[in-house]
Structure formats: structure tokens, C-alpha cells
Design a protein around this motif. Structure first.
Motif, PDB file in Angstrom:
ATOM      1  N   GLY A 585      18.736 -11.088 -26.966  1.00 20.14           N
ATOM      2  CA  GLY A 585      20.061 -10.602 -27.328  1.00 20.14           C
ATOM      3  C   GLY A 585      20.391 -10.698 -28.791  1.00 20.14           C
ATOM      4  O   GLY A 585      21.514 -10.364 -29.191  1.00 20.14           O
ATOM      5  N   PHE A 586      19.439 -11.102 -29.637  1.00 21.02           N
ATOM      6  CA  PHE A 586      19.716 -11.262 -31.062  1.00 21.02           C
ATOM      7  C   PHE A 586      19.966  -9.912 -31.711  1.00 21.02           C
ATOM      8  O   PHE A 586      19.187  -8.973 -31.557  1.00 21.02           O
ATOM      9  CB  PHE A 586      18.531 -11.953 -31.750  1.00 21.02           C
ATOM     10  N   LEU A 587      21.060  -9.807 -32.452  1.00 19.36           N
ATOM     11  CA  LEU A 587      21.393  -8.591 -33.179  1.00 19.36           C
ATOM     12  C   LEU A 587      21.823  -8.951 -34.593  1.00 19.36           C
ATOM     13  O   LEU A 587      22.349 -10.044 -34.843  1.00 19.36           O
ATOM     14  CB  LEU A 587      22.518  -7.823 -32.477  1.00 19.36           C
ATOM     15  N   LEU A 588      21.610  -8.032 -35.518  1.00 13.41           N
ATOM     16  CA  LEU A 588      22.059  -8.214 -36.889  1.00 13.41           C
ATOM     17  C   LEU A 588      23.569  -8.020 -36.969  1.00 13.41           C
ATOM     18  O   LEU A 588      24.189  -7.491 -36.029  1.00 13.41           O
ATOM     19  CB  LEU A 588      21.339  -7.218 -37.799  1.00 13.41           C
ATOM     20  N   PRO A 589      24.182  -8.408 -38.072  1.00 18.04           N
ATOM     21  CA  PRO A 589      25.636  -8.254 -38.186  1.00 18.04           C
ATOM     22  C   PRO A 589      26.140  -6.831 -37.960  1.00 18.04           C
ATOM     23  O   PRO A 589      27.271  -6.635 -37.494  1.00 18.04           O
ATOM     24  CB  PRO A 589      25.922  -8.725 -39.619  1.00 18.04           C
ATOM     25  N   ASP A 590      25.312  -5.827 -38.289  1.00 20.29           N
ATOM     26  CA  ASP A 590      25.733  -4.439 -38.085  1.00 20.29           C
ATOM     27  C   ASP A 590      25.393  -3.920 -36.696  1.00 20.29           C
ATOM     28  O   ASP A 590      25.563  -2.737 -36.413  1.00 20.29           O
ATOM     29  CB  ASP A 590      25.112  -3.536 -39.155  1.00 20.29           C
ATOM     30  N   GLY A 591      24.887  -4.799 -35.815  1.00 21.89           N
ATOM     31  CA  GLY A 591      24.540  -4.392 -34.462  1.00 21.89           C
ATOM     32  C   GLY A 591      23.125  -3.884 -34.317  1.00 21.89           C
ATOM     33  O   GLY A 591      22.705  -3.530 -33.211  1.00 21.89           O
ATOM     34  N   GLY A 592      22.357  -3.842 -35.419  1.00 21.84           N
ATOM     35  CA  GLY A 592      20.983  -3.358 -35.364  1.00 21.84           C
ATOM     36  C   GLY A 592      20.009  -4.428 -34.904  1.00 21.84           C
ATOM     37  O   GLY A 592      20.365  -5.587 -34.674  1.00 21.84           O
ATOM     38  N   GLN A 593      18.742  -4.005 -34.792  1.00 22.96           N
ATOM     39  CA  GLN A 593      17.690  -4.903 -34.340  1.00 22.96           C
ATOM     40  C   GLN A 593      16.948  -5.492 -35.537  1.00 22.96           C
ATOM     41  O   GLN A 593      16.780  -4.834 -36.566  1.00 22.96           O
ATOM     42  CB  GLN A 593      16.697  -4.136 -33.464  1.00 22.96           C
ATOM     43  N   ALA A 594      16.478  -6.718 -35.396  1.00 27.29           N
ATOM     44  CA  ALA A 594      15.674  -7.354 -36.429  1.00 27.29           C
ATOM     45  C   ALA A 594      14.267  -6.776 -36.408  1.00 27.29           C
ATOM     46  O   ALA A 594      13.657  -6.607 -35.343  1.00 27.29           O
ATOM     47  CB  ALA A 594      15.635  -8.860 -36.208  1.00 27.29           C
ATOM     48  N   MET A 595      13.735  -6.468 -37.584  1.00 26.18           N
ATOM     49  CA  MET A 595      12.427  -5.850 -37.709  1.00 26.18           C
ATOM     50  C   MET A 595      11.541  -6.692 -38.620  1.00 26.18           C
ATOM     51  O   MET A 595      12.016  -7.543 -39.375  1.00 26.18           O
ATOM     52  CB  MET A 595      12.553  -4.432 -38.285  1.00 26.18           C
ATOM     53  N   VAL A 596      10.231  -6.446 -38.552  1.00 26.48           N
ATOM     54  CA  VAL A 596       9.262  -7.045 -39.467  1.00 26.48           C
ATOM     55  C   VAL A 596       8.388  -5.926 -40.012  1.00 26.48           C
ATOM     56  O   VAL A 596       8.217  -4.873 -39.377  1.00 26.48           O
ATOM     57  CB  VAL A 596       8.398  -8.120 -38.780  1.00 26.48           C
ATOM     58  N   ALA A 597       7.811  -6.141 -41.203  1.00 30.79           N
ATOM     59  CA  ALA A 597       6.941  -5.144 -41.829  1.00 30.79           C
ATOM     60  C   ALA A 597       5.492  -5.416 -41.444  1.00 30.79           C
ATOM     61  O   ALA A 597       4.995  -6.534 -41.600  1.00 30.79           O
ATOM     62  CB  ALA A 597       7.101  -5.175 -43.342  1.00 30.79           C
ATOM     63  N   ASN A 598       4.836  -4.402 -40.933  1.00 29.37           N
ATOM     64  CA  ASN A 598       3.425  -4.498 -40.586  1.00 29.37           C
ATOM     65  C   ASN A 598       2.608  -4.240 -41.849  1.00 29.37           C
ATOM     66  O   ASN A 598       2.300  -3.100 -42.191  1.00 29.37           O
ATOM     67  CB  ASN A 598       3.086  -3.477 -39.501  1.00 29.37           C
ATOM     68  N   GLY A 599       2.267  -5.314 -42.555  1.00 30.85           N
ATOM     69  CA  GLY A 599       1.580  -5.157 -43.830  1.00 30.85           C
ATOM     70  C   GLY A 599       0.202  -4.554 -43.708  1.00 30.85           C
ATOM     71  O   GLY A 599      -0.259  -3.835 -44.589  1.00 30.85           O
ATOM     72  N   ALA A 600      -0.519  -4.859 -42.597  1.00 27.93           N
ATOM     73  CA  ALA A 600      -1.871  -4.320 -42.421  1.00 27.93           C
ATOM     74  C   ALA A 600      -1.853  -2.822 -42.172  1.00 27.93           C
ATOM     75  O   ALA A 600      -2.828  -2.127 -42.472  1.00 27.93           O
ATOM     76  CB  ALA A 600      -2.569  -5.037 -41.269  1.00 27.93           C
ATOM     77  N   GLY A 601      -0.767  -2.334 -41.613  1.00 29.51           N
ATOM     78  CA  GLY A 601      -0.615  -0.891 -41.470  1.00 29.51           C
ATOM     79  C   GLY A 601      -1.102  -0.332 -40.151  1.00 29.51           C
ATOM     80  O   GLY A 601      -1.719  -1.010 -39.325  1.00 29.51           O
ATOM     81  N   VAL A 602      -0.809   0.948 -39.983  1.00 31.71           N
ATOM     82  CA  VAL A 602      -1.176   1.712 -38.794  1.00 31.71           C
ATOM     83  C   VAL A 602      -1.880   2.982 -39.245  1.00 31.71           C
ATOM     84  O   VAL A 602      -1.478   3.622 -40.222  1.00 31.71           O
ATOM     85  CB  VAL A 602       0.073   2.063 -37.956  1.00 31.71           C
TER      86      VAL A 602
END
Length: 751
Positions: A585-602
């Protein structure tokens, strides 16, 4: 400027021996795709004649485009400028291009952008809830959405299509024309333009779930010679939904004026607006599992919202442009648009937890109650293009600058919530709880984003059959959050990110195999500033990488039918992915989702086929197939919610003789299986597993009858077989059901 309709012809130009195999392959693809969508008689005779000699088209720019599709009755267009801003035919453009013409929009009954893109080659449509729709292509999200070549305003509602002549979709990166070099696709919605001759239409449609829509579109000259002309379009719609409690009211409109100030000088000015007022809006999906780990299989109408939940959004845009013909057959364009969008979000939705079918317990409410937010976008667009001579050959050059500023204002404060989070029994849930009241405390924040850059490119005619497009863009990106206390006093900035003079090169080559076929290749690097944030509410670093494409294109029946085949390969780093380490249920203050950067890439690669246009003078088709293979750096499958196989088809046939006036058609979409890894695991043990979506196919049908040249009636049936499917899997371990069978009837008058 208006295009002159080309007389219909079913005669096929004679072929040279060399490309005959290519012709047979591409034409078979075109005919096969059309036949797969709907078996219709092919009545046109197939004769052969010598092709008229074609010359290299003049690259002229006056106004947004000369390629209006309204009134052509076609499923294709002769040109697209979204990739390079040059007036190139689809075959001369070294990228994959699909055009959703006005006729195709009307035949599909597509009044929203998501409905149009759901029938477009290579585009995947996802839906988190009733108001948040996302688009994907070639393994990545689509963030570059434009209107007349300028960025769509932030915080925008889902666009209504009544304002647009066509929608151009350029698959692959187009970083030369804008700082967002997304390797997925660019979506460019082209507004309707005034006409020198009077024309008007009005329509009424009614559909399932009390869907009612009225619209009108009027264009007229304002003086005797039509040098000053105007157009106005307006639509009003109210509808319920297959989802319990949902209701939407929408008003959308546009007024646009064009004036030929003198020969070679065109001034355009206008305003458009859209006002969406949904109630019973959702904030998430429905659970996939019950509390005991069995499948929930909740009915498609299930909604754990409240009657007052809303994501109300209002947007308007003021726009103007000046197009000037310069000496030497050069042309200049100067454009500006200012978009203001306001939103009011108050929503409560029981999207947390897992239901217990025996007791009705287990679901908990999320509540989002925010003060009114406002986003303002100022976008600028300046370029000049024209021919030049070098080493005895004619070439084309373009130089330009574009960009914009965005300011997003959010109010500080707290909401008064007078109900518990747990709902007593989801089986009898009606949402009858008091609406939260947001109390502003006077503080606010302003997120300021600036993205701008200059570019230069040239199309070199190296030899009669060989053209090379080379160019580069230099972009600057800056963003920060400005904080103000309860007295409105500025207290400092945070989240500062800046990138200066980021250079994005572009190379494209086209080799004319014959008068009908071209082989092409293109390469560009990627630079895409991100709006996604991590768990600490900080922006992720820009996405980088490269994109390459190799393909072949063909024109048939004097350009009335276009077909293409392409191979693509993309490497992208710092891709935003869901942060699965945050608590439920964790949400950012603006209601968005927390993300991480995939440094290795796709890495994403695949194959794409596309066809659009006229099979016979009475038979139109549009469709394509995409194979996608996306992988993480360690070889694991990436982009698991996007299918590896995606097929899109649409076709229509217009009868003559005793059945004159009757047109029948159909469309389909078919995709292979997808899945999403669960966020919190399957209850009760919490074992991490997959949430799957089996492969499925959807069929749609349409029939229309032109009573006379002034009146027409049309019937559309979507999801003809009432297939059950998900439009999203895995969002907070939930699923979002796709729409059941929907029937609509419309009547239109033309004057």
C-alpha cells in the motif's frame, strides 16, 4: 492546406523482375491481413499498366500538413511528418509509421485515444483503474504524446478524438524532434483544420450502459475567397459503465481560425478544451486471490469504490502558429501553445488486502483526498526547412528549436477522514461512507520542469535511388521542486536535477529498390528525462541507450496501399521499474508508485509487419503483427505484461449496385499470454509467484448505411463474443477486467 483527392484505381503498375518477389510477399501480406479480418469479395479487375515516372517530392512546409485524411474514405495517408518534420511519404520515412485516419476512427467508433490505439499495430494498452491508462510499444512505455508536434500538456485527461483529423504513430525513437527519445513510440494527434468550402456534420450515438453522446463539427470560410476560415467542433457525452457506481460526464471542444495574410503567409490561432467529471472512479483494480490463496474470480462489474470518488480533470489549450514561405522555396514555422490543466481528486477505494468469501472481510480502503492541483505548460516550436544544391544534386535541410516549461502546483494540507480503513463486508459494499474534506494549510509546492533543445538535419540525395538523413539534437533538461510555507513564503528548492547539452544523433538511409519499394535503416541514441520517483520521492536519472531499425516498405495502387516489414533492436538503461521493496500500500505523496532505475538495462528486439490502405476501390484494410523479445541483462524475460505476439486487424467493404450505401466491417486484436510477478506474494504464505493473463482474441463488428449523401446510420458491436480478459494484471496484485460486449448505434447528418 487541403489535399486533393486522388481518383480510385485498382490497376496495378507493371513490375520489374528484380522486386517481383518483394511485391508478392508484401502484397500477399496486405491481402492476407485484410482477409483474416473479414472475408469480403474482391471485385476490382487487376490489370497492368506502365507506371508513370515519379520525381523526388518537393519538401515544402506550410501549415502543419497538407495530408488531411477527412473525406478521403481511406485507411492510409500519403505522408507523415512526425518523424523528421519533412513532408515525406511513408515509404520515404526510415521508421515504422502507422496512421489512424479519420475514416478508421469513425468506422471503429473510437471516440477516445485508448480506443484508437487499441487497434494500432504494435501498441499495447494497459489500465490501472478507470482514469489511468498507459500505452506501450516494443517493450517500453510511451511517454512522448504530442498534439500538432508539440508536447501534450501534463496532467492531461484521456483525449477525445473529435478534435483530430488523424493520429500518427511513429514506432521507435524520434529524439531528433524532441528531448524525449523514447524507443517505444511517438503519438502525434493532428488537429482538424478549417476548410475553404462550407461543411458541417452533427451526430447522435447511444450505447450500452446509458452511453449518450452528441457532437457537431462545422467549418466555413469567413470571406468570399476563403482566405479567412474557421472551424468549430464540440462533443458532449455522459455514460455509465459495466463497473458498479461509475458515471462520467464529458465536454470537449475546439475553435480554430486560419488566415492567409498574404501569398505564402498563413496564421493559425485557436483554443481547445476538455472537461471530464467522473464519479464512482476507482483507484486500483480488484484482487486476484482470496485470503486463502484461491482465485477470487470476482465479477466484471465489481468495484470497491464510493459513489463520490472522483478524478475530475479540466484542461484548455491556447495555440497559435505562423507559417511563412521564404525565398528559395524555404519555409518557416513558428508555433506556441499554452495548456492549463486542473484536477480535483478525492477517492476512496478498497484495493488493499485479500477477500474472505466466507466472512466478507479482508479488504481495506485507500483514501486519496487532495486539494485542487494545477499544471501549466508553455511549449514553443520554431523550424525552417528548404532545398539546397550540392555537387549538382538537390538536397533538403531543416534546422529548428523546440521545448517547453511545465509548472505543476500542489496544495499542502490534510484531509479529514471519518471512516475506518477496513470494510466490514465486501460482498454488500455500496460505498456509503462520508466524503473526506481536504483542509488546505496555505503551503504549496511547485514542480518546475524545463526541456528544450535545438536540432539540425539534412536529407541528402546521394544518388537517384539513395537518400541519407543525418542530424543531431542538443537538449537541456532541468527540474526542481519549489517549496512555500503556510504564509506563501518561498523556503527553498529540492529535487534539483539538471542535464545540459545532451547530444542525440540520428542517421537514416533509404534505398529505392524500384518505384514501389524501398529498403531503409535508421539509428539514434536515447535520452529521456524521467518523471518517475523513488521511495524517497526523488526523481530517477534520465534513461539512455540506443535504437536501431532495418526494414522494407512498399507502395501499391499508386500509394493507396502501404505495407512494411521491420526488424528493431533497442538497448535502454535506467529504465523505471516498480520498487518491490516498499511495504504493501505504499504510495508517494502525489499518489504515485515508488520506482527504481534498472541500471543494467533492458534489451528489446523483434519483428513488425504493417499494412494500411485500399485493397480494391471498395475495400479498405489496416493492421499488423508484432513479435517482441525483451530481456534483462541476466537473460530473464522483461516487459512481461507486453505480449510476445500481437496481431491487429481492421477492414471494411463498401457495397455498390442494389446494396449501394451499405458498408460492413470488422476488427480484431489477438495476443499471446502475459504475466506479472506478484508484489506481495500469494496468500496466506506470501510466496512470490506470477499473475497470468492467457492469450486471447477480441472481435468487433460494424455496419453502416448511407441513407443519402446527407444522412448515415452506423452500428458497432465491440467484444462481439463477450470474451473475458484482463486489461491489466499485477497492479498491487490485482487485475482490471476488460469491457464486456458493448453495442452502440449512431446517426450522423452531413451538410
Amino acid at each position: 492546406m487541403q489535399s486533393t483527392p486522388v481518383p480510385c484505381s485498382s490497376r496495378q503498375p507493371a513490375l520489374r523482375p528484380l522486386p517481383r518477389l518483394l511485391h508478392n510477399c508484401l502484397l500477399s501480406l496486405a491481402t492476407g491481413i485484410a482477409c483474416a479480418g473479414l472475408s469480403l469479395p474482391a471485385l476490382a479487375a487487376e490489370g497492368e499498366t506502365d507506371a508513370a515516372e515519379k520525381t523526388m517530392p518537393a519538401i515544402t512546409i506550410l501549415g502543419q500538413s497538407t495530408a488531411s485524411t477527412q473525406g478521403t474514405g481511406s485507411y492510409t495517408a500519403g505522408e507523415a511528418r512526425s518523424a523528421t518534420r519533412m513532408d515525406l511519404s511513408l515509404r520515404e520515412t526510415p521508421q515504422s509509421v502507422s496512421i489512424i485516419t479519420r475514416q478508421l476512427l469513425d468506422d471503429l467508433g473510437a471516440v477516445r485515444l485508448d480506443q484508437a490505439l487499441a487497434q494500432t499495430t504494435g501498441i499495447q494498452v494497459g489500465q490501472n483503474d478507470t482514469e489511468r491508462t498507459t500505452f506501450y510499444a516494443r517493450g517500453f512505455g510511451i511517454n512522448n504524446i504530442q498534439i500538432d508536434g508539440m508536447a501534450r500538456g501534463g496532467n492531461a485527461p484521456l483525449q477525445d478524438t473529435i478534435l483530430y483529423d488523424r493520429i500518427e504513430v511513429i514506432r521507435g525513437a524520434t529524439g531528433l524532434m524532441g528531448g524525449k527519445g523514447d524507443p517505444s513510440a511517438t503519438i502525434n494527434m493532428i488537429r482538424k483544420r478549417p476548410t475553404k468550402a462550407f461543411q458541417a456534420s452533427a451526430g447522435l450515438s447511444m450505447g450500452r450502459w446509458d452511453d449518450q453522446r452528441l457532437e457537431t463539427d462545422i467549418s466555413a470560410p469567413l470571406n468570399a475567397d476563403g482566405s479567412v476560415r474557421a472551424r468549430a467542433a464540440l462533443a458532449w457525452q455522459k455514460r455509465d459503465s459495466y463497473l458498479d457506481m461509475y458515471h462520467e460526464r464529458k465536454t470537449v471542444g475546439m475553435a480554430i481560425l486560419e488566415a492567409d495574410l498574404r501569398p505564402g503567409t498563413l496564421l493559425t490561432a485557436g483554443v481547445d478544451f476538455q472537461d471530464n467529471k467522473p464519479t464512482g472512479a476507482t483507484w486500483g483494480a480488484v484482487p486476484y486471490w482470496n485470503a486463502d490463496g484461491s482465485l477470487a474470480n470476482l465479477p466484471r462489474n465489481t468495484s470497491f469504490t464510493t459513489p463520490w470518488s472522483t478524478w475530475a480533470n479540466k484542461q484548455h489549450t491556447l495555440f497559435t502558429s505562423l507559417d511563412q514561405r521564404l525565398p528559395g522555396n524555404w519555409n518557416m514555422h513558428l508555433g506556441y501553445a499554452r495548456t492549463e490543466s486542473t484536477n480535483r481528486t478525492t477517492v476512496a477505494y478498497a484495493g488493499a488486502g485479500h477477500p474472505d468469501p466466507a466472512s466478507g472481510e479482508g479488504m481495506r480502503l485507500w483514501t486519496g483526498a487532495y486539494g485542487p492541483g494545477k499544471t501549466t505548460n508553455d511549449n514553443f516550436d520554431l523550424y525552417a526547412s528548404g532545398p539546397f544544391t550540392l555537387l549538382g544534386r538537390k538536397h533538403t535541410a531543416i534546422i529548428g528549436w523546440n521545448g517547453g516549461n511545465q509548472r505543476a502546483r500542489s496544495l499542502g494540507g490534510e484531509a479529514e477522514i471519518n471512516y475506518p480503513a477496513a470494510i466490514p463486508d465486501y460482498r454488500s459494499w455500496t460505498g456509503n461512507i462520508p466524503r473526506p474534506v481536504f483542509r488546505a494549510d496555505g503551503s504549496h509546492t511547485v514542480d518546475v520542469t524545463r526541456l528544450a533543445g535545438g536540432y539540425v538535419a539534412t536529407r541528402l540525395s546521394l544518388a537517384d535511388p539513395v537518400h541519407l538523413i543525418i542530424g543531431a539534437r542538443s537538449s537541456t533538461y532541468r527540474t526542481d521542486t519549489r517549496n512555500y510555507d503556510t504564509q506563501g513564503v518561498y523556503t527553498g528548492s529540492s529535487d534539483f536535477v539538471e542535464t545540459r547539452n545532451e547530444v542525440t544523433p540520428y542517421v537514416g538511409a533509404v534505398f529505392d529498390i524500384s518505384k514501389q519499394y524501398s529498403a531503409y535503416a535508421s539509428f539514434t541514441q536515447l535520452f529521456n528525462p524521467q518523471t518517475s520517483k523513488d521511495r524517497n520521492d526523488k526523481f530517477l536519472p534520465p534513461e539512455t541507450g540506443d535504437n536501431a531499425e532495418l526494414g522494407i516498405k512498399g507502395e501499391f495502387y499508386e500509394g493507396k496501399l502501404n505495407a512494411s516489414a521491420a526488424l528493431f533492436h533497442t538497448k535502454k538503461k535506467n529504465l523505471a521499474e516498480l520498487d518491490r521493496t516498499v511495504p504493501p500500500g505504499f504510495l508517494l505523496p502525489d499518489g504515485g508508485q515508488a520506482m527504481v532505475a534498472n541500471g543494467a538495462g533492458v534489451t528489446a528486439k523483434g519483428v513488425e509487419f504493417d499494412v494500411a490502405g485500399q485493397i480494391t476501390p471498395a475495400w479498405e484494410a489496416n493492421g499488423g503483427y508484432t513479435y517482441l523479445h525483451a530481456a534483462e541483462a541476466d537473460g530473464r524475460r522483461a516487459a512481461t505484461t507486453q505480449p510476445r505476439h500481437l496481431l491487429r486487424l481492421a477492414t471494411s467493404y463498401r457495397f455498390n449496385g442494389q446494396l449501394a450505401g451499405l458498408k460492413v466491417g470488422g476488427s480484431m486484436t489477438a495476443q499471446s499470454a502475459t504475466y506479472s510477478e506478484s508484489w506481495y506474494g500469494r496468500p496466506p504464505s506470501g510466496t512470490i509467484t506470477d499473475i497470468p493473463q492467457a492469450g486471447y482474441a477480441l472481435l468487433n463488428a460494424m455496419a453502416s448505411y448511407a441513407v443519402n449523401k446527407h444522412a448515415m446510420v452506423q452500428l458497432n458491436v465491440n467484444n462481439l463474443l463477450d470474451k473475458k480478459y484482463y486489461r491489466n494484471v499485477g497492479f498491487f496484485d490485482g487485475v482490471f477486467w476488460g469491457e464486456p460486449r458493448n453495442i452502440s448505434l449512431s446517426v450522423r447528418g452531413m451538410f
